[in-house]
Design a protein around this motif. Structure first.
Motif, PDB file in Angstrom:
ATOM      1  N   VAL A 234     -60.074  44.086  56.379  1.00  0.00           N
ATOM      2  CA  VAL A 234     -61.127  44.365  55.391  1.00  0.00           C
ATOM      3  C   VAL A 234     -61.541  45.833  55.382  1.00  0.00           C
ATOM      4  O   VAL A 234     -62.351  46.243  54.561  1.00  0.00           O
ATOM      5  CB  VAL A 234     -62.367  43.461  55.605  1.00  0.00           C
ATOM      6  CG1 VAL A 234     -62.038  42.019  55.297  1.00  0.00           C
ATOM      7  CG2 VAL A 234     -62.937  43.590  57.015  1.00  0.00           C
TER       8      VAL A 234
ATOM      9  N   ALA B 236     -63.007  63.136  60.598  1.00  0.00           N
ATOM     10  CA  ALA B 236     -63.827  61.944  60.325  1.00  0.00           C
ATOM     11  C   ALA B 236     -63.067  61.046  59.356  1.00  0.00           C
ATOM     12  O   ALA B 236     -63.609  60.584  58.354  1.00  0.00           O
ATOM     13  CB  ALA B 236     -65.177  62.368  59.747  1.00  0.00           C
TER      14      ALA B 236
ATOM     15  N   GLY C 238     -67.092  59.126  64.109  1.00  0.00           N
ATOM     16  CA  GLY C 238     -66.740  57.831  63.525  1.00  0.00           C
ATOM     17  C   GLY C 238     -65.565  57.195  64.259  1.00  0.00           C
ATOM     18  O   GLY C 238     -65.298  57.492  65.426  1.00  0.00           O
TER      19      GLY C 238
ATOM     20  N   SER D 216     -69.521  48.310  54.145  1.00  0.00           N
ATOM     21  CA  SER D 216     -70.206  47.623  55.248  1.00  0.00           C
ATOM     22  C   SER D 216     -71.600  47.166  54.853  1.00  0.00           C
ATOM     23  O   SER D 216     -72.131  47.544  53.811  1.00  0.00           O
ATOM     24  CB  SER D 216     -70.322  48.571  56.442  1.00  0.00           C
ATOM     25  OG  SER D 216     -71.370  49.507  56.244  1.00  0.00           O
ATOM     26  N   ALA D 217     -72.200  46.364  55.768  1.00  0.00           N
ATOM     27  CA  ALA D 217     -73.595  45.963  55.571  1.00  0.00           C
ATOM     28  C   ALA D 217     -74.517  47.155  55.837  1.00  0.00           C
ATOM     29  O   ALA D 217     -75.711  47.095  55.569  1.00  0.00           O
ATOM     30  CB  ALA D 217     -73.950  44.821  56.500  1.00  0.00           C
TER      31      ALA D 217
ATOM     32  N   SER E 145     -57.547  64.302  48.214  1.00  0.00           N
ATOM     33  CA  SER E 145     -57.035  65.414  49.022  1.00  0.00           C
ATOM     34  C   SER E 145     -56.885  64.967  50.473  1.00  0.00           C
ATOM     35  O   SER E 145     -57.867  64.917  51.219  1.00  0.00           O
ATOM     36  CB  SER E 145     -58.002  66.602  48.960  1.00  0.00           C
ATOM     37  OG  SER E 145     -58.194  66.987  47.619  1.00  0.00           O
TER      38      SER E 145
ATOM     39  N   ALA F 144     -70.876  56.302  63.802  1.00  0.00           N
ATOM     40  CA  ALA F 144     -70.304  57.256  62.837  1.00  0.00           C
ATOM     41  C   ALA F 144     -71.345  58.293  62.429  1.00  0.00           C
ATOM     42  O   ALA F 144     -71.070  59.503  62.405  1.00  0.00           O
ATOM     43  CB  ALA F 144     -69.777  56.508  61.607  1.00  0.00           C
TER      44      ALA F 144
ATOM     45  N   GLY G  22     -58.220  53.842  53.075  1.00  0.00           N
ATOM     46  CA  GLY G  22     -57.929  55.135  53.710  1.00  0.00           C
ATOM     47  C   GLY G  22     -57.817  55.078  55.219  1.00  0.00           C
ATOM     48  O   GLY G  22     -57.510  56.095  55.853  1.00  0.00           O
TER      49      GLY G  22
HETATM   50  C1  LIG Z   1     -66.576  44.772  55.379  1.00  0.00           C
HETATM   51  C2  LIG Z   1     -67.089  45.610  56.519  1.00  0.00           C
HETATM   52  C3  LIG Z   1     -68.382  45.396  57.019  1.00  0.00           C
HETATM   53  C4  LIG Z   1     -68.851  46.163  58.088  1.00  0.00           C
HETATM   54  N1  LIG Z   1     -70.161  46.024  58.491  1.00  0.00           N
HETATM   55  C5  LIG Z   1     -70.652  46.873  59.462  1.00  0.00           C
HETATM   56  C6  LIG Z   1     -72.045  46.925  59.755  1.00  0.00           C
HETATM   57  O1  LIG Z   1     -72.883  46.307  59.096  1.00  0.00           O
HETATM   58  N2  LIG Z   1     -72.464  47.727  60.779  1.00  0.00           N
HETATM   59  C7  LIG Z   1     -71.580  48.484  61.508  1.00  0.00           C
HETATM   60  O2  LIG Z   1     -72.000  49.164  62.432  1.00  0.00           O
HETATM   61  N3  LIG Z   1     -70.271  48.511  61.201  1.00  0.00           N
HETATM   62  C8  LIG Z   1     -69.787  47.769  60.170  1.00  0.00           C
HETATM   63  N4  LIG Z   1     -68.472  47.866  59.808  1.00  0.00           N
HETATM   64  C9  LIG Z   1     -67.648  48.936  60.443  1.00  0.00           C
HETATM   65  C10 LIG Z   1     -68.104  50.306  59.921  1.00  0.00           C
HETATM   66  O3  LIG Z   1     -68.393  50.224  58.542  1.00  0.00           O
HETATM   67  C11 LIG Z   1     -67.076  51.404  60.145  1.00  0.00           C
HETATM   68  O4  LIG Z   1     -66.535  51.343  61.443  1.00  0.00           O
HETATM   69  C12 LIG Z   1     -67.722  52.795  59.955  1.00  0.00           C
HETATM   70  O5  LIG Z   1     -68.450  52.821  58.750  1.00  0.00           O
HETATM   71  C13 LIG Z   1     -66.633  53.855  59.976  1.00  0.00           C
HETATM   72  O6  LIG Z   1     -67.138  55.088  59.490  1.00  0.00           O
HETATM   73  P1  LIG Z   1     -66.149  56.329  59.419  1.00  0.00           P
HETATM   74  O7  LIG Z   1     -66.886  57.408  58.736  1.00  0.00           O
HETATM   75  O8  LIG Z   1     -65.546  56.568  60.738  1.00  0.00           O
HETATM   76  O9  LIG Z   1     -64.938  55.818  58.512  1.00  0.00           O
HETATM   77  P2  LIG Z   1     -64.923  55.536  56.907  1.00  0.00           P
HETATM   78  O10 LIG Z   1     -66.275  55.160  56.406  1.00  0.00           O
HETATM   79  O11 LIG Z   1     -63.816  54.575  56.675  1.00  0.00           O
HETATM   80  O12 LIG Z   1     -64.565  56.950  56.309  1.00  0.00           O
HETATM   81  C14 LIG Z   1     -63.335  57.593  56.548  1.00  0.00           C
HETATM   82  C15 LIG Z   1     -62.935  58.301  55.270  1.00  0.00           C
HETATM   83  O13 LIG Z   1     -61.867  59.211  55.528  1.00  0.00           O
HETATM   84  C16 LIG Z   1     -60.918  59.133  54.457  1.00  0.00           C
HETATM   85  N5  LIG Z   1     -59.631  59.636  54.968  1.00  0.00           N
HETATM   86  C17 LIG Z   1     -58.733  59.008  55.766  1.00  0.00           C
HETATM   87  N6  LIG Z   1     -57.706  59.833  56.076  1.00  0.00           N
HETATM   88  C18 LIG Z   1     -57.965  61.012  55.463  1.00  0.00           C
HETATM   89  C19 LIG Z   1     -57.269  62.253  55.402  1.00  0.00           C
HETATM   90  N7  LIG Z   1     -56.132  62.452  56.091  1.00  0.00           N
HETATM   91  N8  LIG Z   1     -57.783  63.255  54.653  1.00  0.00           N
HETATM   92  C20 LIG Z   1     -58.943  63.083  53.964  1.00  0.00           C
HETATM   93  N9  LIG Z   1     -59.654  61.915  53.986  1.00  0.00           N
HETATM   94  C21 LIG Z   1     -59.166  60.902  54.741  1.00  0.00           C
HETATM   95  C22 LIG Z   1     -60.949  57.661  54.111  1.00  0.00           C
HETATM   96  O14 LIG Z   1     -60.399  57.424  52.833  1.00  0.00           O
HETATM   97  C23 LIG Z   1     -62.432  57.345  54.209  1.00  0.00           C
HETATM   98  O15 LIG Z   1     -63.110  57.580  52.998  1.00  0.00           O
HETATM   99  C24 LIG Z   1     -67.998  47.142  58.703  1.00  0.00           C
HETATM  100  C25 LIG Z   1     -66.721  47.365  58.196  1.00  0.00           C
HETATM  101  C26 LIG Z   1     -66.269  46.619  57.104  1.00  0.00           C
HETATM  102  C27 LIG Z   1     -64.895  46.917  56.575  1.00  0.00           C
END
Ligand SMILES: Cc1cc2nc3c(=O)[nH]c(=O)nc-3n(C[C@H](O)[C@H](O)[C@H](O)COP(=O)(O)OP(=O)(O)OC[C@H]3O[C@@H](n4cnc5c(N)ncnc54)[C@H](O)[C@@H]3O)c2cc1C
Length: 477
Positions: free
Chosen positions: A219, A191, A434, A46-47, A161, A455, A223
């Motif tokens: 995009v 998470a 998240g 992400s940004a 894992s 998140a 995971g």
């Molecule tokens: C290209 C792009 C640009 C974006 N820009 C922005 C922005 O600038 N600002 C904004 O607010 N949002 C933005 N978003 C959205 C934002 O990045 C995400 O919604 C947010 O970062 C999600 O965080 P998270 O920790 O919930 O998930 P993630 O960061 O996706 O982390 C989840 C992790 O859990 C792992 N995982 C999954 N299942 C399992 C399991 N069963 N066991 C163990 N590990 C597992 C995954 O592999 C991953 O590493 C963007 C998204 C993208 C794709």
């Protein structure tokens, strides 16, 4: 009972790393499980923009703000269909999150930023005040800073894992199942991100992603398989946020996020199936998919030869040659005159001509009294006096909500990030953060940075709550 760890965190994206670091800062022994070969998830892609209120960065720039103001705006934009308690907590903790990140070495300079790629404070279009905090090195920078803290605090990380189930001890959680083995802990933070990479779950939980048909592209990180949904089914946990997520509007031929794809020409008109101009072509991404939905799911972007040849080089999709390539495939329609173009896209010629004439007249003055686009252009520092659409051949391409970024159906939480079961009871020891958490991310993506801030705020809170729980158990023993 002896546990392997004090806390197990499922997922090493933004939410998971924030949970691990905050719990370890309170002295917990933490294990982070990551299904992929590297950390970071979507957060890393992400940004890294974070929405936050009443921060030092805002104050240094003279921006007056408060959590109450952010809350009101957030709730109104989502028509009060998100959970008020957790959302109030999110707004209140967004400011201290920024302080916490700065302490961990994240750099957010107190300067105004023009866009999501320039460190500083920005406005992504739909905020009532400037609230988008862009860190140096974006999402990658955030993840690196959190991971440095993780290593410093000696938090264990297991890559490759994938957690597949929760262990229960009556109503309470007592660990997770990973690769068929059990890891025990009195608290678990789910998470694991969203479900964007799981087509079956997308069909069920975010059907609007089907509007773009075969043009849909995802995009989000690989995971994002929605593993929290299976946990909900198996353990009778409540879900919240059905039908919501973030889709970005892109041309039918785009296949990448705009960093690679590039941008459509500024001199373009969005017309609906009746040939009428129907929106601010630069409407904020928080609201534009909703506008398209009202017009049958897509609009036509109409532009001329001067706009095509004026596209800057170096981008994968919005490039002069690429547009011609797509003409060859029939995806971009081309005609020498506007009436012929109207026929090719099946809209009434008189309406299309009237739309173009009106557009040219409005933007010659740089004042769009119909859709106020001059304000959106000014926020991007683009001169609102746009060149007219007048030089044939003319082009039209469908604009669709085709880029799937993130999803919002998660485990329903209370305002302490605790997961609730379908009976509305707190599951002792279980937290979500998240995209895997439901209740705060709504139908409308608020401002720039809604999801990353969400998140990290929830992750940090879940870590603190797990520490508090351990402390309370210790005092009771
Ligand atoms: C290209 C792009 C640009 C974006 N820009 C922005 C922005 O600038 N600002 C904004 O607010 N949002 C933005 N978003 C959205 C934002 O990045 C995400 O919604 C947010 O970062 C999600 O965080 P998270 O920790 O919930 O998930 P993630 O960061 O996706 O982390 C989840 C992790 O859990 C792992 N995982 C999954 N299942 C399992 C399991 N069963 N066991 C163990 N590990 C597992 C995954 O592999 C991953 O590493 C963007 C998204 C993208 C794709």
């Amino acid at each position: 009972m002896g546990y392997d760890y004090d806390l197990v965190v499922i997922g090493a994206g933004g939410a998971g790393l924030a949970a691990a670091v905050s719990a370890a800062q309170h002295g917990l022994r933490v294990l982070v499980l990551e299904s992929e070969a590297e950390i970071g998830g979507s957060t890393q892609l992400s940004a890294g923009m974070l929405t936050a209120a009443a921060t030092g960065v805002q104050r240094a720039l003279g921006v007056e703000d408060s959590p109450e103001r952010m809350f009101q705006h957030y709730m109104d934009l989502n028509q009060w269909r998100v959970l008020p308690g957790p959302t109030r907590m999110f707004c209140e903790q967004s400011g201290t999150l920024i302080d916490w990140l700065l302490d961990l070495g994240v750099e957010i300079p107190a300067q105004l930023s023009r866009n999501a790629h320039m460190p500083g404070l920005t406005r992504a279009g739909v905020e009532d005040v400037w609230r988008g905090h862009v860190p140096k090195d974006q999402g990658y920078g955030l993840v690196q800073a959190l991971d440095r803290a993780r290593r410093r605090l000696k938090v264990d990380l297991a890559l490759g894992s994938r957690a597949t189930d929760l262990l229960r001890d009556g109503p309470a959680v007592r660990g997770v199942v990973v690769d068929g083995a059990e890891v025990t802990a009195p608290s678990v933070v789910v998470a694991c991100g969203g479900l964007a990479q799981n087509p079956e779950l997308v069909r069920e939980y975010f059907p609007d992603a089907g509007i773009a048909g075969d043009s849909l592209f995802v995009v989000a990180a690989p995971g994002s398989r929605g593993d929290h949904i299976a946990l909900a089914e198996r353990h009778d946990l409540s879900l919240f946020g059905h039908g919501w997520g973030l889709l970005l509007v892109t041309a039918e031929f785009q296949r990448f996020h705009h960093w690679q794809s590039g941008f459509p020409p500024a001199s373009r008109i969005h017309v609906n199936a009746d040939g009428h101009r129907c929106m601010d072509e630069d409407a904020p991404y928080a609201v534009s998919p909703g506008i398209l939905k009202d017009h049958g799911g897509f609009v036509w972007a109409v532009f001329d030869e001067a706009a095509r040849t004026g596209l800057p080089p170096g981008y994968a999709d919005w490039a002069a040659d690429r547009v011609l390539e797509e003409v060859g495939k029939g995806v971009v329609r081309r005609a020498d005159t506007l009436p012929e173009l109207a026929e090719r896209i099946g809209v009434p010629a008189a309406n299309l001509i009237r739309s173009v004439e009106r557009f040219n007249a409005l933007f010659e003055r740089g004042y769009d009294e119909d859709f106020l686009r001059h304000e959106s252009l000014a926020a991007k520092q683009v001169d609102p006096r746009l060149p007219p659409v007048e030089t044939g051949p003319f082009y039209a391409v469908r604009m669709l909500p085709a880029e799937l970024v993130c999803t919002h159906t998660g485990l329903r939480i209370d305002s302490r990030a605790r997961v609730l079961d379908t009976g509305g009871r707190v599951v002792p020891g279980l937290y979500a953060a998240g995209e895997a958490a439901g209740g705060i991310l709504g139908e409308r993506y608020v401002g720039g940075g809604n999801s990353v801030a969400h998140a990290l705020v929830l992750g940090r809170l879940a870590g603190q709550e797990a520490a508090q729980r351990l402390n309370d158990a210790g005092s009771a023993a």
